[in-house]
Design a protein around this motif. Structure first.
Motif, PDB file in Angstrom:
ATOM      1  N   MET A  96     -13.490  80.823 -18.207  1.00  0.00           N
ATOM      2  CA  MET A  96     -13.543  79.553 -18.949  1.00  0.00           C
ATOM      3  C   MET A  96     -14.113  79.710 -20.353  1.00  0.00           C
ATOM      4  N   ALA A  97     -14.764  80.848 -20.602  1.00  0.00           N
ATOM      5  CA  ALA A  97     -15.417  81.023 -21.905  1.00  0.00           C
ATOM      6  C   ALA A  97     -14.397  81.270 -23.018  1.00  0.00           C
ATOM      7  N   THR A 110     -16.632  80.512  -5.506  1.00  0.00           N
ATOM      8  CA  THR A 110     -17.880  80.030  -6.118  1.00  0.00           C
ATOM      9  C   THR A 110     -17.646  79.623  -7.567  1.00  0.00           C
ATOM     10  N   TYR A 111     -16.882  80.426  -8.320  1.00  0.00           N
ATOM     11  CA  TYR A 111     -16.619  80.059  -9.721  1.00  0.00           C
ATOM     12  C   TYR A 111     -15.811  78.756  -9.797  1.00  0.00           C
ATOM     13  N   LEU A 164     -19.326  72.192 -13.122  1.00  0.00           N
ATOM     14  CA  LEU A 164     -20.679  71.808 -13.565  1.00  0.00           C
ATOM     15  C   LEU A 164     -20.787  72.034 -15.072  1.00  0.00           C
ATOM     16  N   PRO A 165     -21.579  71.190 -15.763  1.00  0.00           N
ATOM     17  CA  PRO A 165     -21.719  71.359 -17.213  1.00  0.00           C
ATOM     18  C   PRO A 165     -22.191  72.767 -17.606  1.00  0.00           C
ATOM     19  N   GLU A 166     -23.016  73.367 -16.788  1.00  0.00           N
ATOM     20  CA  GLU A 166     -23.577  74.679 -17.114  1.00  0.00           C
ATOM     21  C   GLU A 166     -22.504  75.761 -17.289  1.00  0.00           C
ATOM     22  N   PHE A 167     -21.406  75.655 -16.536  1.00  0.00           N
ATOM     23  CA  PHE A 167     -20.384  76.702 -16.575  1.00  0.00           C
ATOM     24  C   PHE A 167     -19.036  76.208 -17.122  1.00  0.00           C
ATOM     25  N   ASP A 217     -15.776  70.663 -17.832  1.00  0.00           N
ATOM     26  CA  ASP A 217     -16.116  70.415 -16.427  1.00  0.00           C
ATOM     27  C   ASP A 217     -15.623  69.041 -15.972  1.00  0.00           C
ATOM     28  N   GLY A 218     -15.628  68.062 -16.879  1.00  0.00           N
ATOM     29  CA  GLY A 218     -15.167  66.717 -16.525  1.00  0.00           C
ATOM     30  C   GLY A 218     -13.691  66.745 -16.139  1.00  0.00           C
ATOM     31  N   LEU A 219     -12.888  67.405 -16.966  1.00  0.00           N
ATOM     32  CA  LEU A 219     -11.454  67.526 -16.679  1.00  0.00           C
ATOM     33  C   LEU A 219     -11.237  68.261 -15.352  1.00  0.00           C
TER      34      LEU A 219
END
Ligand code: ADP
Ligand code: GLC
Length: 488
Positions: free
Chosen positions: A167-168, A218-219, A225-228, A233-235
């Protein structure tokens, strides 16, 4: 049987900068074994074209004023048909797929990968007279993420699956480039490819793919979550009913200490004592003190923040006091390259750092190391911990993403039932990394216990078959979702 167009910006052995290359070079073979009719679509980079003996042009396309040739060639040592998108203006240049020889992003990356996506769409919609139209287009990472967006709205289209490898990396460009590329203006809105007034490739996949997956369960949870989630994360929560995690597999032939041609002393669970011969050989090659009993910690990685180098650097003042050797291979951000090289210069008996990309050395480190370190801040899947299991180099990993899903922490219970395969680092503090290594090194002092842990690790099976079967199920779901007309 499904017809699958597997679209990727890298695939081993043609071209690889990281784990995506490994996955795209091995998952299609496994899918073929699962009776999928698969074509791999890859940009015809200069270094890839140089490997093709007799380029066979099977179709042509035309975009942005450029004539594009589609060239067919097998993926080496396989029967997987690869289609190369040969457009010299986009791909005939030095450097790697994403950056120039000085390490800067190619300034025309939006054009290069939009063009790649447009050709994939031509094939997907059967516009190239190839006599083959896919049932599913399987897209990987941002470089391919416009495909689901561009396909959306066509009635006779294949289903789309979008796999997030990281995601980065989102493929973010100035708004103006979206319009310069002449992409459909209907995609320009906050639920489309607009991201805070910027042009986001990855949103094309996240918003429009029929199904989304990432490379570990897990990912798949973490990125909601906002952290990752890097602002998405909302979408992802919104699309959670279409989002799943499928753990990557590995190519058991390429990564097999019993037959690995890169290493001098091959071994398996029964002949594991040969492993230490690889260690002394590597110590000699790297000019480290030669001592088979000294624990060696290996690390092979892109040198970027994700991989936890700040945690490692914070732990080095403690680690250099210990009777251990640290062997690091990698390249990336100059700060990490420089800092680690300086540490190696100050402690040449303890630390060896090789800056660069070296496939052979990576195999030799796996074969030599007793422990393999991955203190990643996040890790969608991670492949090196899986290779390390196979080579009996016990992984010491941050308990996130695919690392948490593939390694079993060593404790009394997991030792007793022989499931222990590695060691967890439970946060990003250097002291926590130090503690995890300390726990591991105490057990290293007991050869019998250590041998059992190595056997546990080497008995794990992370070959592709199981995961490939899960992808086949996902393809089926994606096809059913459009057959039922419930367009997203
Ligand atoms: P990522 O894709 O985030 O880089 P992975 O663990 O999934 O991480 O995959 C990394 C792959 O790239 C592995 O096959 C690893 O061995 C390889 N690799 C990374 N850096 C180097 C390097 N400097 N030399 C050789 N191989 C490397
Ligand atoms: C990405 C991730 C890595 C994963 C790889 C292949 O580069 O960083 O964790 O293993 O893709 O899926």
């Amino acid at each position: 049987m499904n017809k699958i167009l597997f679209v990727t910006s890298e695939a081993y052995p043609f071209i690889k900068t990281g784990g995506l290359g490994d996955v795209a070079g091995s998952l299609p073979r496994a899918l073929q074994k699962c009776k999928q009719d698969i074509r791999l679509l890859l940009p015809g980079y200069r270094s890839v074209m140089a490997q093709i003996k007799n380029p066979q042009v099977i179709a042509e396309a035309f975009h942005y004023g450029h004539k594009i040739r589609i060239i067919e060639t097998p993926l080496p040592s396989s029967r997987v048909k690869t289609w190369l998108v040969d457009c010299p203006a986009a791909f005939d240049r030095p450097g790697n797929p994403y950056v120039d020889t000085t390490g800067n992003n190619w300034s025309d990356n939006a054009f290069r990968f939009a063009l790649f996506c447009l050709v994939a769409v031509d094939i997907a919609l059967n516009r190239c007279n190839l006599g083959w139209q896919p049932d599913v287009v399987h897209c990987n990472d941002w470089q391919t993420a416009l495909i689901p967006a561009l396909l959306n709205g066509y009635s006779e289209r294949p289903a789309s699956v979008f796999t997030i490898h990281n995601m980065a990396y989102q493929g973010l460009f100035p708004k103006q480039q979206f319009f310069e590329l002449g992409l459909p203006s209907s995609l320009w809105h906050p639920d489309g490819v607009e991201f805070y007034d910027q042009f986001s490739f990855i949103k094309g996949g996240l918003a429009y793919a029929d199904y989304i997956n990432t490379v570990s369960p897990t990912y798949a949870r973490e990125i909601q979550l906002p952290e990752f989630g890097y602002g998405l994360d909302g979408l992802l929560r919104h699309r959670s009913d279409r989002l799943s995690g499928i753990l990557n597999g590995i190519d058991n032939d390429t990564w097999n200490p019993g037959s690995d041609l890169h290493i001098s002393y091959r071994y398996n669970k029964q002949t594991i004592k040969n492993k230490s011969l690889n260690k002394t050989e590597l110590q000699t090659a790297l000019k480290l003190p030669i001592d088979a009993n000294l624990p060696m910690i290996g690390m092979i990685s892109r040198m970027v923040e994700q991989k936890g180098f700040d945690t490692l650097i914070g732990a080095l003042p403690e680690l250099v006091k210990w009777p251990v050797q640290l062997v690091i291979l990698g390249n990336g951000q100059s700060y990490y390259e420089k800092t680690l090289t300086e540490w190696a210069q100050h402690y040449p008996h303890k630390i060896s750092v090789r800056i660069g990309y070296d496939e052979t050395l990576s195999h030799r480190i796996e074969a030599a190391a007793d422990l393999f370190l991955m203190p990643s801040l996040f890790e969608p899947c991670g492949l090196n911990q899986l290779y390390s299991l196979r080579y009996g180099a016990l992984p010491v990993v941050r308990d996130v993403g695919g690392l948490a899903d593939s390694i079993v922490d060593t404790n009394e219970t997991s030792m007793a039932n022989h499931t222990a395969t590695g060691f967890f680092i439970t946060d990003n503090q250097p002291a926590t990394l130090v503690n995890a290594l300390q726990t591991a090194l105490q057990l290293y002092q007991n050869p019998e216990v250590w041998r059992q842990l190595q056997v546990n690790a080497m008995s794990q099976d992370f070959s592709w078959l199981k995961s490939a079967e899960e992808y086949v199920k996902l393809y089926q779901l994606a096809r059913e979702s459009i057959a039922g007309g419930d367009e997203t």
